[in-house]
Design a protein around this motif. Sequence first.
Motif, PDB file in Angstrom:
ATOM      1  N   VAL A 145       0.825  -1.203   0.000  1.00 44.90           N
ATOM      2  CA  VAL A 145       0.000   0.000   0.000  1.00 44.90           C
ATOM      3  C   VAL A 145       0.866   1.263   0.000  1.00 44.90           C
ATOM      4  O   VAL A 145       0.584   2.229  -0.728  1.00 44.90           O
ATOM      5  CB  VAL A 145      -0.990  -0.004   1.188  1.00 44.90           C
ATOM      6  CG1 VAL A 145      -0.270   0.025   2.524  1.00 44.90           C
ATOM      7  CG2 VAL A 145      -1.964   1.169   1.072  1.00 44.90           C
ATOM      8  N   LEU A 146       1.935   1.277   0.797  1.00 59.94           N
ATOM      9  CA  LEU A 146       2.793   2.460   0.853  1.00 59.94           C
ATOM     10  C   LEU A 146       3.545   2.654  -0.460  1.00 59.94           C
ATOM     11  O   LEU A 146       3.587   3.766  -1.014  1.00 59.94           O
ATOM     12  CB  LEU A 146       3.788   2.333   2.012  1.00 59.94           C
ATOM     13  CG  LEU A 146       4.786   3.488   2.174  1.00 59.94           C
ATOM     14  CD1 LEU A 146       4.057   4.812   2.342  1.00 59.94           C
ATOM     15  CD2 LEU A 146       5.705   3.243   3.357  1.00 59.94           C
ATOM     16  N   ASP A 206     -10.045   9.344  -6.077  1.00 58.83           N
ATOM     17  CA  ASP A 206     -10.997   8.299  -5.680  1.00 58.83           C
ATOM     18  C   ASP A 206     -10.326   6.935  -5.606  1.00 58.83           C
ATOM     19  O   ASP A 206     -10.617   6.138  -4.705  1.00 58.83           O
ATOM     20  CB  ASP A 206     -12.170   8.235  -6.668  1.00 58.83           C
ATOM     21  CG  ASP A 206     -13.102   9.429  -6.530  1.00 58.83           C
ATOM     22  OD1 ASP A 206     -13.028  10.104  -5.491  1.00 58.83           O
ATOM     23  OD2 ASP A 206     -13.897   9.668  -7.451  1.00 58.83           O
ATOM     24  N   VAL A 207      -9.443   6.649  -6.551  1.00 59.58           N
ATOM     25  CA  VAL A 207      -8.755   5.363  -6.574  1.00 59.58           C
ATOM     26  C   VAL A 207      -7.824   5.242  -5.368  1.00 59.58           C
ATOM     27  O   VAL A 207      -7.777   4.206  -4.695  1.00 59.58           O
ATOM     28  CB  VAL A 207      -7.961   5.197  -7.884  1.00 59.58           C
ATOM     29  CG1 VAL A 207      -7.125   3.922  -7.857  1.00 59.58           C
ATOM     30  CG2 VAL A 207      -8.912   5.174  -9.086  1.00 59.58           C
ATOM     31  N   VAL A 208      -7.090   6.309  -5.065  1.00 62.79           N
ATOM     32  CA  VAL A 208      -6.178   6.290  -3.920  1.00 62.79           C
ATOM     33  C   VAL A 208      -6.955   6.078  -2.626  1.00 62.79           C
ATOM     34  O   VAL A 208      -6.578   5.250  -1.785  1.00 62.79           O
ATOM     35  CB  VAL A 208      -5.364   7.595  -3.844  1.00 62.79           C
ATOM     36  CG1 VAL A 208      -4.498   7.615  -2.586  1.00 62.79           C
ATOM     37  CG2 VAL A 208      -4.488   7.750  -5.087  1.00 62.79           C
ATOM     38  N   LYS A 237      -8.720   2.791   2.024  1.00 61.64           N
ATOM     39  CA  LYS A 237      -9.838   2.267   2.819  1.00 61.64           C
ATOM     40  C   LYS A 237      -9.788   0.754   2.893  1.00 61.64           C
ATOM     41  O   LYS A 237     -10.066   0.159   3.946  1.00 61.64           O
ATOM     42  CB  LYS A 237     -11.159   2.725   2.210  1.00 61.64           C
ATOM     43  CG  LYS A 237     -12.379   2.343   3.034  1.00 61.64           C
ATOM     44  CD  LYS A 237     -13.651   2.923   2.441  1.00 61.64           C
ATOM     45  CE  LYS A 237     -14.858   2.566   3.293  1.00 61.64           C
ATOM     46  NZ  LYS A 237     -16.116   3.144   2.739  1.00 61.64           N
ATOM     47  N   ARG A 238      -9.407   0.096   1.796  1.00 62.77           N
ATOM     48  CA  ARG A 238      -9.367  -1.371   1.767  1.00 62.77           C
ATOM     49  C   ARG A 238      -8.253  -1.928   2.639  1.00 62.77           C
ATOM     50  O   ARG A 238      -8.265  -3.102   2.993  1.00 62.77           O
ATOM     51  CB  ARG A 238      -9.200  -1.866   0.326  1.00 62.77           C
ATOM     52  CG  ARG A 238     -10.457  -1.714  -0.513  1.00 62.77           C
ATOM     53  CD  ARG A 238     -10.369  -2.503  -1.808  1.00 62.77           C
ATOM     54  NE  ARG A 238      -9.631  -1.815  -2.850  1.00 62.77           N
ATOM     55  CZ  ARG A 238      -8.451  -2.200  -3.313  1.00 62.77           C
ATOM     56  NH1 ARG A 238      -7.849  -3.246  -2.801  1.00 62.77           N
ATOM     57  NH2 ARG A 238      -7.856  -1.530  -4.273  1.00 62.77           N
ATOM     58  N   ASN A 239      -7.276  -1.090   2.977  1.00 61.62           N
ATOM     59  CA  ASN A 239      -6.111  -1.594   3.718  1.00 61.62           C
ATOM     60  C   ASN A 239      -5.990  -1.027   5.130  1.00 61.62           C
ATOM     61  O   ASN A 239      -5.019  -1.330   5.821  1.00 61.62           O
ATOM     62  CB  ASN A 239      -4.833  -1.273   2.930  1.00 61.62           C
ATOM     63  CG  ASN A 239      -4.677  -2.133   1.699  1.00 61.62           C
ATOM     64  OD1 ASN A 239      -4.167  -3.250   1.760  1.00 61.62           O
ATOM     65  ND2 ASN A 239      -5.128  -1.628   0.555  1.00 61.62           N
ATOM     66  N   TRP A 242       2.040  -1.864  11.093  1.00 57.98           N
ATOM     67  CA  TRP A 242       2.857  -1.165  10.100  1.00 57.98           C
ATOM     68  C   TRP A 242       1.982  -0.653   8.957  1.00 57.98           C
ATOM     69  O   TRP A 242       2.137   0.473   8.493  1.00 57.98           O
ATOM     70  CB  TRP A 242       3.947  -2.087   9.561  1.00 57.98           C
ATOM     71  CG  TRP A 242       5.038  -1.365   8.828  1.00 57.98           C
ATOM     72  CD1 TRP A 242       6.205  -0.898   9.347  1.00 57.98           C
ATOM     73  CD2 TRP A 242       5.060  -1.025   7.434  1.00 57.98           C
ATOM     74  NE1 TRP A 242       6.958  -0.287   8.368  1.00 57.98           N
ATOM     75  CE2 TRP A 242       6.268  -0.355   7.188  1.00 57.98           C
ATOM     76  CE3 TRP A 242       4.169  -1.226   6.378  1.00 57.98           C
ATOM     77  CZ2 TRP A 242       6.619   0.120   5.930  1.00 57.98           C
ATOM     78  CZ3 TRP A 242       4.510  -0.748   5.119  1.00 57.98           C
ATOM     79  CH2 TRP A 242       5.729  -0.086   4.903  1.00 57.98           C
ATOM     80  N   VAL A 243       1.051  -1.491   8.505  1.00 56.08           N
ATOM     81  CA  VAL A 243       0.154  -1.085   7.420  1.00 56.08           C
ATOM     82  C   VAL A 243      -0.713   0.089   7.856  1.00 56.08           C
ATOM     83  O   VAL A 243      -0.923   1.042   7.099  1.00 56.08           O
ATOM     84  CB  VAL A 243      -0.725  -2.269   6.963  1.00 56.08           C
ATOM     85  CG1 VAL A 243      -1.799  -1.792   5.984  1.00 56.08           C
ATOM     86  CG2 VAL A 243       0.130  -3.348   6.304  1.00 56.08           C
ATOM     87  N   ARG A 244      -1.220   0.064   9.094  1.00 57.30           N
ATOM     88  CA  ARG A 244      -2.051   1.170   9.584  1.00 57.30           C
ATOM     89  C   ARG A 244      -1.255   2.473   9.626  1.00 57.30           C
ATOM     90  O   ARG A 244      -1.774   3.541   9.303  1.00 57.30           O
ATOM     91  CB  ARG A 244      -2.626   0.838  10.955  1.00 57.30           C
ATOM     92  CG  ARG A 244      -3.624  -0.320  10.938  1.00 57.30           C
ATOM     93  CD  ARG A 244      -4.458  -0.359  12.203  1.00 57.30           C
ATOM     94  NE  ARG A 244      -3.668  -0.511  13.412  1.00 57.30           N
ATOM     95  CZ  ARG A 244      -3.265  -1.674  13.906  1.00 57.30           C
ATOM     96  NH1 ARG A 244      -3.578  -2.813  13.282  1.00 57.30           N
ATOM     97  NH2 ARG A 244      -2.551  -1.737  15.017  1.00 57.30           N
TER      98      ARG A 244
END
Length: 300
Positions: A101-102, A115-117, A122-124, A130-132
């Motif tokens: 994601v990063l 919108d895509v970003v 939101k999905r992740n 670490w992801v949060r």
Amino acid sequence: MEFGGGVVSAVERACETDLRTALRLVARYSAYWWSRGLEDEAAAAAERVLSMLGRTIPVGLDEEYLLAVLHGAASAEQEQIELAQQIVDDTDGPFRYSATVLLWCLVFGPFEPVDVVEDVLKRNEAGDAWVRAAVELCRGYPGLTRAEPEEAAQALRTALGRFRMLEDAWGTFLALNALQQTTDAPLELTTEALALADQLGLDEETGILLCRRGDLYRAQGNLDAARQDYAMALALGERADLLETAAAARIGLARAARCCGHTQTARAHLAAVLELPGLEDAHYEALHELGVLNTSEATA
């Protein structure tokens, strides 16, 4: 032990026998490379795998292929980039690898619709710690989302706190660097970012931050501290052959010298900038400062 370099060697060996293993290695060590600022090693490994795979995505390794393209984007073929973008479009749930994601947001995000970003974030947002942290960093990163300035700053502060807790120097550095663009009093943030840039061996970023802190000191009237930072940036720029850094440092030194009434020193620094080849922006700044200097002398 240069563990990252060892992974590059392992990837190169795997390319000769099992491309699926090579691709998995690139994906598996993505977070390791990224969190330590080892972008060059990641790019070398990814470029080797992509040169062998071409436009073929091994079955079941879509996200692994996406990560390879993200690491090797600078040399990837246009068709490979389009395939990587299609993988993201076809993914409904969260990514499986923490770094995806990063990396996606920072490499492809600026060229994607907001919108895509925001959908990808939101999905992740329910991933691991670490992801949060990465999601909050991207949510507050300038230009990536619709977040209002205060919302963006809060997201970056949240990311900063989480990366600090995880002792992730690279994530902390990115959050600090972004926060400097959203707050009015960034001197402490600049100093902390500067220490991390030096720790990570980021010469170019260190030079930029030294000049930025020098500007802040100069605005506060602390000319001694400003000159010290500019001088350090100049030495770094000349040692590492970073012409833009050296030019910015000399312009800073010229402005500090003008403030102290040392016009000859200021002119010497500006003349040195104008002799540097191929730096149109720096030349423009130097000529502007020269005009300010001439005006100050004429009205003295």
